[in-house]
Write an enzyme that holds these catalytic residues in place. Structure first.
Site, PDB file in Angstrom:
ATOM      1  N   CYS A  42      55.876  99.934  98.512  1.00  0.00           N
ATOM      2  CA  CYS A  42      54.796 100.396  98.436  1.00  0.00           C
ATOM      3  C   CYS A  42      53.369  99.863  99.679  1.00  0.00           C
ATOM      4  O   CYS A  42      53.852 100.128 100.861  1.00  0.00           O
ATOM      5  CB  CYS A  42      54.108  99.537  97.136  1.00  0.00           C
ATOM      6  SG  CYS A  42      52.205 101.097  96.775  1.00  0.00           S
ATOM      7  N   HIS A  79      57.736 102.178  93.413  1.00  0.00           N
ATOM      8  CA  HIS A  79      58.155 100.815  92.678  1.00  0.00           C
ATOM      9  C   HIS A  79      58.866 101.025  91.702  1.00  0.00           C
ATOM     10  O   HIS A  79      58.720 101.701  90.846  1.00  0.00           O
ATOM     11  CB  HIS A  79      56.543 100.838  91.735  1.00  0.00           C
ATOM     12  CG  HIS A  79      55.671 100.189  93.011  1.00  0.00           C
ATOM     13  ND1 HIS A  79      55.608  98.431  92.695  1.00  0.00           N
ATOM     14  CD2 HIS A  79      54.288 100.650  93.520  1.00  0.00           C
ATOM     15  CE1 HIS A  79      54.545  98.196  93.988  1.00  0.00           C
ATOM     16  NE2 HIS A  79      53.867  99.461  94.192  1.00  0.00           N
ATOM     17  N   GLU A 131      61.206  98.741  90.426  1.00  0.00           N
ATOM     18  CA  GLU A 131      61.091  97.809  89.800  1.00  0.00           C
ATOM     19  C   GLU A 131      60.225  97.976  88.899  1.00  0.00           C
ATOM     20  O   GLU A 131      60.075  97.941  87.567  1.00  0.00           O
ATOM     21  CB  GLU A 131      60.676  96.872  90.193  1.00  0.00           C
ATOM     22  CG  GLU A 131      59.476  96.049  90.809  1.00  0.00           C
ATOM     23  CD  GLU A 131      58.768  96.971  91.612  1.00  0.00           C
ATOM     24  OE1 GLU A 131      57.054  96.662  92.185  1.00  0.00           O
ATOM     25  OE2 GLU A 131      59.450  97.682  92.680  1.00  0.00           O
TER      26      GLU A 131
END
Length: 420
Positions: free
Chosen positions: A128, A247, A249
């Site tokens: 990001c 993202h 994750e």
């Protein structure tokens, strides 16, 4: 004792809790770094830390993730200024109030780390904001607001890049580029036309991609959602430079810790693989003996000694009359060899050979000196002789030379007959 694991620096983000500043890093990042075999080292976002980054050495990897908008002065300084009006900028600030508060200290810390990674080839993963930092550090630019600058030019392909009403579950389509790491990670999960659904939490993004980077994915509106350095990517060799706008994750199924796709963790796996390889490479480099640094005096001594050996070698190889000789030059090398005591067997053998050469050279010097003395005495005597005497002497030596040649030829003939 457990082995010392490689260190990955992660800069914290500042927020306010109970009227106090606190620093934090998303736990998912920390979990994935630890799970893949590295140690996350949190760099606190505090004033002055930018001057203390050397204290965090050794640095084996850098992961930069979420945060506020980057100060536009970092990327608009040498480019065209922002085309947004003052009213539009104020509108953006009101709509994205949590992101538009500039944090100059965090900018300075992260841009310094990103440039350090590029300079020393330290593995870097930007998520990001971290991808935007990487692009800016490399000379690229950003959209200050995607909706105002990009989406208005492609209304038919409008993409919602942040949805505050459905923050974590919001997804949009991206097209993954073939023959890129991202394609390899998600190839078993790609939808029609090589597309996948990703999360999105940003209102800014890459405008001009920095030189050397290659896009790995695009949103429908054309925004770059991932990029990497193809010449700086080889995890097995400790190379990794990449930025992802989404993202992975946090791409989890609703009310679950399960990932949307198996490939979501691959960025962290390959990043840590590169970090581990980088640490091993650095350990090898630091374990190699460093060459001794010589001061000016020692450098001059070394030159004199090398000159001594060179003169000795030439004298021994080509003999008298073909090299300029100074006895003092040979003595320097001889004294140096005599002073060497703590040496290896190989060095000792080589020095013995050199000493023999020097000894032979000394004998040669003595003979030369004797010959020079004889020639000098002969010259003194012959200078006093008359022309007739010199002519008779020359004739005598010619006769003696002729007689020597005949006798030598006879003796050699007899030796040949005796051996046949």
């Amino acid at each position: 004792m457990s082995p010392i694991l490689p260190r990955v620096l992660i800069v914290s983000r500042r927020t306010i809790r109970k009227n106090k500043f606190v620093d934090f890093v998303g736990e998912y990042h920390l979990d994935l770094i630890v799970a893949n075999g590295a140690v996350p080292v949190i760099v606190p976002r505090v004033s002055g830390i930018n001057m203390l980054l050397k204290s965090f050495e050794p640095i084996h990897g850098v992961l930069l993730c979420e945060g506020e908008d980057i100060d536009p002065s970092w990327y608009e300084q040498n480019h065209t200024t922002c085309a947004l009006s003052h009213e539009e900028i104020e509108e953006i600030k009101n709509l994205h109030s949590s992101d538009t508060t500039i944090d100059k200290e965090k900018d300075s810390i992260e841009l310094t780390l990103a440039k350090l990674c590029l300079k020393r080839n330290i593995p870097y993963l930007g998520i990001c904001r971290g991808s935007q930092v990487l692009n800016v550090a490399s000379g690229g630019t950003l959209y200050r607001d995607i909706t105002k600058e990009l989406s208005k030019n492609c209304e038919s392909k409008y993409v919602m890049h942040v949805n505050y009403d459905d923050y974590d579950d919001h997804r949009h389509v991206i097209k993954v580029v073939e023959n890129t790491p991202l394609f390899d990670w998600f190839k078993d999960s790609l939808l029609e036309n090589d597309k996948i659904l990703v999360n999105s939490y940003h209102h800014q993004g890459v405008k001009k991609l920095a030189h050397g980077f290659v896009p790995m994915a695009f949103a429908n509106d054309g925004l770059i959602e991932g990029f990497y350095d193809p010449y700086g990517y080889n995890p097995d060799e400790g190379k990794f430079v990449m930025g992802l706008q989404f993202h992975p994750e946090r791409m989890r199924k609703p009310n679950s810790e399960d990932f949307d796709y198996p490939g979501c963790t691959f960025a962290y796996k390959e990043f840590v693989k590169a970090v581990v390889a980088y640490q091993k490479r650095q350990n090898i480099l630091t374990s190699l003996p460093k060459p001794m640094k010589l001061n000016k005096e020692l450098k001059n001594k070394r030159k004199i000694i090398m000159r001594s050996f060179s003169v000795t070698k030439n004298l021994y190889a080509i003999g008298r009359g073909k090299c300029l000789l100074k006895e003092a030059e040979i003595e320097v090398g001889a004294k140096f060899l005599e002073s060497k005591t703590a040496i290896s067997v190989l060095q000792e053998n080589r020095l013995k050979q050199m000493e023999a050469t020097v000894r032979n050279a000394r004998s040669c010097v003595e003979r030369l000196k004797q010959n020079e003395e004889r020639e000098k005495k002969a010259n003194n005597v012959m200078e006093k002789m008359s022309i007739e005497q010199l002519s008779d002497l020359l004739s005598f030596y010619h006769t003696m030379g002729h007689i020597c040649s005949q006798i030598l030829e006879t003796k050699l003939h007899d030796v040949v007959n005796d051996n046949s």
